[in-house]
Design a protein around this motif. Structure first.
Motif, PDB file in Angstrom:
ATOM      1  N   GLU A 156      -3.697   5.636   0.682  1.00 37.56           N
ATOM      2  CA  GLU A 156      -3.590   4.273   0.384  1.00 37.56           C
ATOM      3  C   GLU A 156      -3.542   3.161   1.544  1.00 37.56           C
ATOM      4  OE1 GLU A 156      -4.391   2.995  -2.596  1.00 37.56           O
ATOM      5  OE2 GLU A 156      -4.715   5.161  -3.046  1.00 37.56           O
ATOM      6  N   LEU A 180       0.766  -1.241   0.026  1.00 38.38           N
ATOM      7  CA  LEU A 180      -0.018  -0.122   0.113  1.00 38.38           C
ATOM      8  C   LEU A 180       0.822   1.088  -0.079  1.00 38.38           C
ATOM      9  CD1 LEU A 180      -2.909  -0.716   2.466  1.00 38.38           C
ATOM     10  CD2 LEU A 180      -2.980  -0.773  -0.067  1.00 38.38           C
ATOM     11  N   PHE A 240     -12.639   2.006   0.140  1.00 42.43           N
ATOM     12  CA  PHE A 240     -12.117   2.832  -1.117  1.00 42.43           C
ATOM     13  C   PHE A 240     -12.891   3.827  -1.564  1.00 42.43           C
ATOM     14  CE2 PHE A 240     -10.496  -1.506  -1.532  1.00 42.43           C
ATOM     15  CZ  PHE A 240      -9.097  -1.278  -1.523  1.00 42.43           C
ATOM     16  N   THR A 241     -14.053   4.048  -1.066  1.00 39.02           N
ATOM     17  CA  THR A 241     -14.860   5.229  -1.581  1.00 39.02           C
ATOM     18  C   THR A 241     -14.717   6.301  -0.628  1.00 39.02           C
ATOM     19  OG1 THR A 241     -16.692   4.255  -0.161  1.00 39.02           O
ATOM     20  CG2 THR A 241     -16.839   4.087  -2.569  1.00 39.02           C
ATOM     21  N   TYR A 242     -14.193   5.943   0.674  1.00 42.80           N
ATOM     22  CA  TYR A 242     -13.637   7.233   1.461  1.00 42.80           C
ATOM     23  C   TYR A 242     -12.440   7.548   1.509  1.00 42.80           C
ATOM     24  CZ  TYR A 242     -18.372   7.844   4.021  1.00 42.80           C
ATOM     25  OH  TYR A 242     -19.593   8.138   4.191  1.00 42.80           O
ATOM     26  N   LYS A 243     -11.612   6.784   0.804  1.00 46.07           N
ATOM     27  CA  LYS A 243     -10.142   7.291   0.957  1.00 46.07           C
ATOM     28  C   LYS A 243      -9.847   8.420   0.391  1.00 46.07           C
ATOM     29  CE  LYS A 243      -8.086   5.221  -3.286  1.00 46.07           C
ATOM     30  NZ  LYS A 243      -7.287   4.059  -3.815  1.00 46.07           N
ATOM     31  N   ILE A 244     -10.622   8.797  -0.600  1.00 48.81           N
ATOM     32  CA  ILE A 244     -10.450  10.383  -1.134  1.00 48.81           C
ATOM     33  C   ILE A 244     -10.724  11.552  -0.083  1.00 48.81           C
ATOM     34  CG2 ILE A 244     -10.867  11.812  -2.922  1.00 48.81           C
ATOM     35  CD1 ILE A 244     -12.193   9.161  -4.175  1.00 48.81           C
ATOM     36  N   ALA A 245     -11.561  10.870   0.807  1.00 48.78           N
ATOM     37  CA  ALA A 245     -11.843  12.202   1.869  1.00 48.78           C
ATOM     38  C   ALA A 245     -10.719  12.288   2.775  1.00 48.78           C
ATOM     39  CB  ALA A 245     -13.111  11.652   2.599  1.00 48.78           C
ATOM     40  N   LEU A 258       1.101   7.156  -6.725  1.00 50.93           N
ATOM     41  CA  LEU A 258       0.047   7.851  -6.780  1.00 50.93           C
ATOM     42  C   LEU A 258       0.497   9.436  -6.332  1.00 50.93           C
ATOM     43  CD1 LEU A 258      -3.167   8.400  -7.079  1.00 50.93           C
ATOM     44  CD2 LEU A 258      -3.270   7.928  -4.698  1.00 50.93           C
ATOM     45  N   SER A 288      -6.833   3.168   3.465  1.00 52.76           N
ATOM     46  CA  SER A 288      -8.112   2.337   2.527  1.00 52.76           C
ATOM     47  C   SER A 288      -8.506   1.103   3.430  1.00 52.76           C
ATOM     48  CB  SER A 288      -7.708   2.145   1.140  1.00 52.76           C
ATOM     49  OG  SER A 288      -6.469   1.445   0.930  1.00 52.76           O
ATOM     50  N   ASN A 319       2.115   1.795  -3.378  1.00 53.21           N
ATOM     51  CA  ASN A 319       1.080   2.384  -4.130  1.00 53.21           C
ATOM     52  C   ASN A 319       0.814   3.937  -3.807  1.00 53.21           C
ATOM     53  OD1 ASN A 319       0.587  -0.319  -4.815  1.00 53.21           O
ATOM     54  ND2 ASN A 319      -1.192  -0.641  -3.710  1.00 53.21           N
TER      55      ASN A 319
END
Lengths: 294, 290, 233, 353
Positions: B252, B8, B260-265, B15, B255, B11
């Protein structure tokens, strides 16, 4: 024909509300709110969920205003402590988080599927009469908000803001605007955006997270800039020009059938971008405004 | 289990390098012009499309594609300055930011009008990764890291080792003093915007190779890069790159806990906490020393 | 010979005049002091001369050139250097870089070595970031940078504002030596008495107007002026 | 899609129009944004006074315009996969020319089982379509007693999906069912191959296109796709494909929706003809069900059908995109096929029951 015109006017009305919110935040208080769409989304979802649960639409709308205002409270507190450009990005991020939450919490919001079948008021009247009645409501909301902002602007706090703005020495002596009212103004503005969201949801009758992307915020900024920062009639004119740009481009294709087709979306983006750049360059005060705060 | 976290982290670094490059382009503009340049995202897209253009013309040479991208973006970036931003100096942050949003939309509209909305892909051979104690390292990511590092080093070399770089930093530091010392701001700004274009182009090529090229490609990178820019301390180039990587890793590694949807937050949360605790950014900045 | 000549110069922020109708002359190898209290408009005069004020009127010549024809960055090339009051160095650059950054302006390669001979303190700290310098060292660096372009005139904005009395004396000693290397000085100061003491001529500024002008010694001797503007010793 | 509709309308008009009237196509751009789509559809209905709206494919746009079209009594032909569409179809005027996404997910699961896979993982993009595909696949696998090794829902528009892939392949699945669209699928497959994930891929046909094969290169060999049985290989499709390519200049197999769009106009025209040019859209809708379903003589173009209708025959339109037998909900009976990429082309392997 009438119904299409009504639909456009209603959307213009919704955008006027959003622009008024921004005018209150930025034009009046200098708060750079790049998260307008976040409050818009909170309003739309709150009202829709309350109404779908079977409660009266009016209650939903009230709930939308209250919840949008409350959600603005922590940001308002932060706003009193942050530099202006930080606030811009914090609010932008806030709106994105709102979108991620409504996307993810599908037990409540039905997630990416969106909420179909939001109750519409006056649905028994038939399309034209319903549109007319809805337009009346939107108009009334706009006038009420206008009156509210006028009162704020001419009240004691408004005079203080005015005085500070005109007096550089006082501004540097006081540092910033007083904290308490600043937070209140931020919350009131957010409530207005929440109201806009509620109206929007009940009119379209279907909401989905895709409708609440950051570009909506920039459209509202555009409307404010075009109309004139700090000018309340400008809010309406800006919103009208914006929607006019969107909808007007539809008729280009009718005039020259088959000539542009799907490329229209690209051209629309070009027009809007160019309009924004040209306005900022040559008429930063907008159509109605007299001064540009910097 | 530990291997998973190491992976991770890898990754996240990959990113973060992409975010960091975009943040570098943002922060360079911020340093001298004091506004977040929202047109950066679409400049990155232009870079990617310029590379694709070379591919369509028949060359799969990444170096050639990269050169075309750098040329296109450098010219476009300088044109932005010359025809638009030059006239808006002293208008305040909001005016400049909104103008840059306008330019962003304009650029994207033009791009999608000519290139359409369908995806383009850089034709590169897909190769098996190196696996070191279970940690997976992709060959292409190694290249990406090398290129990203090289561009950062090159940017630094220009800023810190050349006379023009010195003048750029002087203008960024104190524009009035620079002018009163006889430094022509214009002669500094044009090459600076050129560098910004070149960095964006490299970010665009890297992003294009890693993902697919579409009109929205760069725009979507904007919010995390803004965050990285602030996190790194506004106007601090090294801070922007490091903050980009830090954000990528944080996102990452978080996550497995937030999904995976909240990781952007997560990056937004990091930003919020930081602004409250340490408003000058992680790595200090020009702001701090002024 | 007259180096700098201001006639009827006014400067404004937005629509408010900060200074109005100013006449000032600086001759070859002369030190001229402009004294006045806080907010009298001293810094505005300097900024007007350096081209950093957006709105000004009047006539302003330097060695016969109309200064209004020159942008800020070009006035240096005529031979005027500037030492601002605050933010007088590029704080994120090193000492050496602060000097080198203006090397190309009038093209005296290697000038920094000569300068370091004049300022041994700076020579010792040439690799240090300017932000790490003390107030006195910064003032030296600012002056050093101003000298890089071999100017005929240096304008200084309150060089002693943030300094202790001892350091201030040091600065005035430095200023006094400038005519010896062929540089005229225009200095605005709150420490009027000290400034006038090193000057040949002086102007007293109050609320944006020049209320008195003359040889420095005369101004210092004028007891009325002393009471009103120079402060008691 | 727009080109296919225009092309199809030209066909109809070249055959003398339907019930003596010519088709006019007015196109509006929904920007795949629900609000824009709403206003676009409103404009079509109110200003252009259209009888039918064809070709919405984004679920969000379709759901936003459906209630308005429904109450205005406009026929609505769509490719949207959302399951919520059934609720919106109150007046029976909505026709869906492709299968619901969830059904696609089910067939992907069936395909995976049919191919003998035991360890299966699922990834889905976080939008209506991706979630429904993932959900359909999971339900079908669970019903068949096959364990789902892992299920990952990922956000759209990310520059990298490495961590998501890592999570999906952690249980060493043999195959990864992807509820994806083309761009994210491209990135995922490339990253998966480059990170050495030893796994096969399976996705809806809308993502497994020549563009994908071009983007992945040799690594795309063996990628499987499932979709609604289109008439690929049948005379109806081949005739359409050839004429389409001649007229429009591009191969319709690259665009899943081209043949659907073609059929929308053809079948609508037949319904119009059969209903004798009725002004009542409900009559047209009922006629549409009749001309597209058995019993009747099979036809695959408007011209052919028109002639038979004139002779008083019953017809059954089988289009370029499939047999198109609509049920009461406006859905077609779902019959799926499994395809696999081999030698750089998508080739049909078997029909799934």
């Amino acid at each position: 024909m009438l119904s299409y015109l009504l639909a456009i006017l209603i959307i213009v009305g919704v955008y006027t509300l959003l622009t008024q919110c921004l005018n209150l935040h930025y034009g009046f208080m200098g708060l750079i709110n790049f998260g307008v769409v976040g409050f818009f989304a909170i309003g739309a979802y709150t009202s829709a969920l309350i109404a779908i649960a079977g409660y009266p639409i009016l209650l939903g709308v009230l709930g939308a205003i209250v919840l949008a205002s409350l959600s603005a409270w922590p940001l308002g507190v932060l706003a009193t402590r942050l530099r202006e450009d930080y606030l811009a990005i914090v609010t932008l991020g806030f709106a994105e988080v709102v979108r991620i939450v409504v996307t993810s919490e599908s037990w409540l919001t039905n997630g990416v599927q969106g909420l179909p079948g939001i109750p519409q008021p006056f649905s028994s009247l038939g399309p034209n009469a319903q549109g007319l009645a809805f337009l009346g409501i939107v108009l009334a909301c706009n006038l009420a908000v206008l009156a509210l902002i006028m009162r704020l602007a001419h009240g004691p706090f408004g005079r203080l803001v005015e005085a500070i703005r005109d007096d550089e020495v006082a501004a540097s002596a006081l540092g910033k605007y007083p904290t308490g009212p600043r937070i209140q103004i931020f919350m009131i503005g957010a409530g207005i955006a929440g109201l806009a969201g509620a109206l929007y949801g009940h009119y379209i009758s279907y909401i989905v997270p895709d409708q609440f992307v950051p570009i909506v915020t920039f459209y509202v900024w555009m409307a404010m800039i075009m109309g004139g920062v700090g000018s309340l009639p400008g809010s309406f004119i800006g919103a009208a020009i914006l929607i006019g740009l969107f909808e007007g481009t539809r008729f280009i294709d009718d005039a020259f059938p088959g000539s542009i087709g799907v490329e229209m979306a690209s051209l629309r983006l070009v027009f809007i971008g160019l309009a924004l750049v040209l306005f900022m360059r040559f008429r930063p005060q907008g159509i109605m405004g007299t001064r540009m705060q910097s | 289990m530990l291997t998973m976290y190491f992976n991770l982290v890898v990754n996240g670094i990959v990113l973060g390098l992409v975010i960091g490059l975009a943040a570098l382009a943002l922060t360079l503009v911020y340093a001298v012009a004091r506004f977040p340049n929202a047109a950066t995202g679409d400049m990155i897209t232009v870079g990617a499309y310029a590379g694709i253009g070379v591919q369509v013309l028949g060359s799969r040479n990444t170096l050639l594609q990269g050169s075309a991208a750098i040329a296109a973006c450098t010219i476009l970036s300088m044109a932005y300055y010359w025809f638009v931003f030059r006239y808006l100096r002293g208008r305040g942050m909001v005016a400049l930011l909104l103008t840059s949003i306008g330019l962003a939309l304009f650029t994207r509209g033009i791009l999608s009008f000519f290139a359409g909305h369908e995806q383009f892909v850089f034709q590169i051979p897909l190769v098996e990764p190196y696996v070191i104690y279970g940690v997976i390292i992709q060959a292409s990511d190694l290249w990406l890291a090398v290129v990203a590092l090289l561009s950062v080093v090159a940017t630094f070399a220009i800023l810190f080792l050349t006379p023009i770089g010195r003048r750029m930093r002087a203008v960024a530091d104190n524009r009035d003093l620079a002018r009163a010392s006889g430094i022509r701001a214009e002669s500094v700004m044009i090459p600076l915007w050129g560098i910004v274009g070149a960095v964006s182009a490299i970010a665009g090529i890297i992003l294009g190779i890693k993902t697919v090229v579409m009109p929205e490609t760069g725009w979507l990178l904007l919010l995390p890069s803004f965050t990285a820019m602030i996190l790194g301390g506004l106007g601090s180039p090294i801070g922007a790159v490091l903050a980009g990587i830090a954000l990528g890793v944080a996102q990452e590694v978080a996550s497995p806990f937030v999904g995976f949807t909240y990781k952007i937050a997560v990056s937004f949360l990091v930003l919020l906490v930081l602004l409250i605790v340490r408003p000058q950014g992680l790595f200090g900045s020009l702001e701090e020393v002024r | 010979m007259t180096y700098l000549e201001l006639r009827g110069v006014s400067a404004a922020y937005q629509d408010v005049n900060i200074v109005s109708n100013i006449d000032i002359d600086v001759d070859e190898r002369e030190i001229v002091a402009v004294a006045g209290t806080n907010g009298a408009g001293k810094s505005t005069i300097i900024k007007t001369i350096m081209g950093l004020m957006p709105r000004c009127r009047g006539t302003m010549t330097f060695l016969g050139h109309n200064l209004f024809d020159y942008a800020a960055e070009d006035r240096v090339r005529l031979g005027i250097s500037y030492v601002p009051q605050v933010a007088n160095v590029f704080s994120s650059l090193t000492v050496l870089e602060n000097l080198k950054v203006v090397e190309g302006v009038r093209d005296f390669p290697g000038r920094s070595t000569e300068i370091f001979d004049l300022f041994p303190v700076l020579a010792q700290r040439r690799r240090a970031r300017a932000s790490s310098l003390s107030g006195g060292e910064r003032q030296q660096l600012a002056l050093a940078r101003a000298l890089m372009s071999k100017p005929s005139l240096i304008v200084m904005d309150e060089p002693t504002a943030a300094l202790s009395p001892a350091l201030a004396t040091q600065v005035f000693t430095m200023v006094r030596q400038l005519p010896d290397i062929g540089v005229a000085v225009l200095i605005v100061e709150q420490r009027a008495r000290q400034a006038l003491a090193v000057s040949t001529r002086g102007y007293i500024l109050d609320s944006g107007n020049i209320v008195m002008a003359g040889p420095a010694a005369d101004l210092l001797a004028d007891t009325r002026m002393a009471d009103l503007y120079l402060g008691r010793e | 899609m727009q080109k296919a509709i225009l092309f199809s309308a030209q066909d109809v008009n070249a055959a003398g129009g339907a019930a003596g009237r010519m088709f006019e196509v007015i196109s509006e751009d929904s920007e795949t944004s629900p609000a824009a789509g709403f206003l676009a559809a409103k404009k079509l209905v109110e200003i252009n006074e259209v009888r039918a709206v064809l070709g919405t494919w984004s679920s969000a746009v379709t759901l936003a315009v459906a209630p308005m079209l429904d109450s205005a009594g406009i026929i609505h032909m769509t490719n949207a996969g959302t399951s919520a569409l059934a609720q919106a179809n109150k007046a029976g005027l909505i026709f869906r020319f492709s299968a619901p996404s969830e059904r696609t997910g089910v067939s992907l699961a069936q395909g995976a089982i049919a191919q003998g896979f035991k360890r299966i993982a699922i990834m889905g993009i976080n939008n209506a379509s991706g979630r429904e595909v993932a959900e359909g696949a999971r339900k079908a696998l669970e019903a068949a007693g096959v364990e789902v090794v892992s299920e990952v829902i990922y956000q759209p528009d990310q520059p990298s999906y490495r961590s998501e892939i890592q999570q999906a392949v952690v249980g060493k699945p043999e195959v990864l069912i992807l509820g994806s669209f083309l761009p994210d699928m491209t990135i995922i497959v490339r990253e998966a191959i480059q990170s050495g994930a030893n796994v096969k891929f399976m996705a809806p046909a809308w993502a497994v296109t020549p563009k994908l094969i071009e983007a992945i290169g040799p690594g795309s060999e063996g990628i499987m796709s499932a979709d609604y049985v289109s008439a690929h290989g049948t005379p109806a499709y081949s005739a359409f494909a050839k004429r389409f390519e001649d007229a429009v200049g591009s191969d319709p197999s690259g665009n899943y929706y081209a043949s659907c769009a073609y059929d929308m106009v053809q079948s609508l025209a037949l319904a119009f003809e059969a209903a004798g040019g009725s002004d009542d859209n409900t009559v047209i809708a009922n006629a549409l069900r009749e001309v597209s379903s058995p019993p009747g003589q099979t036809v695959s173009s408007f011209a052919e059908g028109k002639r038979l209708l004139k002779e008083g025959e019953k017809i059954n339109y089988e289009g370029a995109s499939g047999p198109l037998d609509f049920d009461d909900k406006g859905d077609v009976e779902a019959l799926f096929k499994l395809s696999v990429v081999s030698n750089g082309e998508v080739q049909q392997v078997r029909v799934l029951k």
